[in-house]
Design a protein around this motif. Structure first.
Motif: not given
Length: 240
Positions: A115-117, A134-135, A185-187
Motif C-alpha cells: 500500500q505504501e507503493q 493516504n485517503a 501494508t509494509k508494517a
C-alpha cells in the motif's frame, strides 16, 4: 499461537536466546527458507508458498516480506510471484509502465506489492500530498466504485499537471485497480516476515525444541499429522 510456540521453544533451550536479536543473513535459516523446508514456519507452510521460496531463494527480511506480499490474489493475478523470482535471479528484467516506478518498486523486484507503493505513486506522479495519498489508499483498498471514479479524474489531472501523458496516467490507474484491494501494508508484511524468520531460525538451529513446542501447541491430532511427518523427515526421536 505462533508466539506461544516461540516462547515454549525458548523455555526448552539450555542457553538463553533473544529471538528479536537474530541478525540478518543467518546461513542456516536462509538455507531452510530457500529449500522450502517450511512445514511449521509461520505463514510459509503451504505447498505453493514452499515452491515460491525455492524459486525466490530469499536472502533478507526484505525478500521474505516480498514473498508474503506477493502471495495475495491481486499480485498473483498480475504474475508478481513468478516475475519477482525471475527478476531477482536475472532471468528477466523488470518492466515498468514508466521508468519513474523503478525506485518505488526497487525492494520488490519491480512488483507492485505494498500500500505504501500506491501512496508513493500518487505522490510522485499525481502530486498528492501525504494526507491525500493516504485517503486514496483507503479508497482504493475498499474499492468503492463511486469514490474511485471521482479519484480517477483527480489522479489523471494530477499526472497531467506533473507532465505525464494521459496514457501513462491511465496505465498507472489500470495497474492500481488490478491490485489495490489486495495489498498488504509494509508494517503487516515486515512484522509477519520477522516472525517467519524467527520461527525458521528456531527450526533450523533447534529443531528438537521447536518441533516439540509446535506439537505441544497444535490443536488436534489430525492437525499434528504434517508435523509428525516432518519430525520423521528431520530424523527426530518422537518418543511416542
Amino acid at each position: 499461537n505462533n508466539l506461544s510456540i516461540v516462547t515454549d521453544t525458548l523455555r526448552l533451550l539450555s542457553q538463553p536466546l533473544d529471538p528479536y536479536e537474530i541478525g540478518e543473513g543467518d546461513e542456516l535459516t536462509y538455507k531452510l527458507l530457500g529449500g522450502g523446508h517450511t512445514v511449521g514456519v509461520f505463514q510459509l507452510e503451504s505447498s505453493p508458498m514452499q515452491q515460491l521460496l525455492r524459486d525466490m531463494k530469499p536472502e533478507s527480511l526484505d525478500d521474505v516480506a516480498a514473498v508474503l506480499s506477493a502471495y495475495r490474489p491481486g499480485p498473483m493475478a498480475a504474475g508478481a510471484h513468478v516475475k519477482m523470482a525471475r527478476v531477482k535471479h536475472g532471468i528477466e528484467a523488470a518492466s515498468y509502465v514508466h521508468g519513474d516506478l523503478e525506485e518505488i518498486f526497487a525492494k520488490t523486484y519491480g512488483q507492485f506489492l505494498e500500500q505504501e507503493q500506491l501512496m508513493a505513486i500518487a505522490r510522485h506522479f499525481a502530486g498528492y500530498n501525504g494526507v491525500e495519498a493516504n485517503a486514496f489508499r483507503k479508497i482504493a483498498a475498499k474499492k468503492k466504485p463511486e469514490k474511485m471514479a471521482a479519484e480517477h479524474e483527480k489522479f489523471v489531472q494530477g499526472c497531467r499537471d506533473n507532465g505525464y501523458s494521459d496514457q501513462v496516467a491511465n496505465d498507472l490507474w489500470k495497474m492500481i485497480e488490478g491490485v489495490a484491494d489486495y495489498l498488504f501494508t509494509k508494517a503487516h508484511s515486515y512484522a509477519y516476515g520477522a516472525l517467519s524468520i524467527i520461527t525458521a531460525y528456531l527450526k533450523a538451529h533447534h529443531p528438537q525444541a521447536y518441533m516439540s513446542a509446535l506439537l505441544t501447541n497444535v490443536g488436534s491430532l489430525e492437525d499434528a499429522g504434517p508435523y509428525l511427518h516432518e519430525c520423521y523427515r528431520l530424523g527426530l526421536d518422537l518418543n511416542l
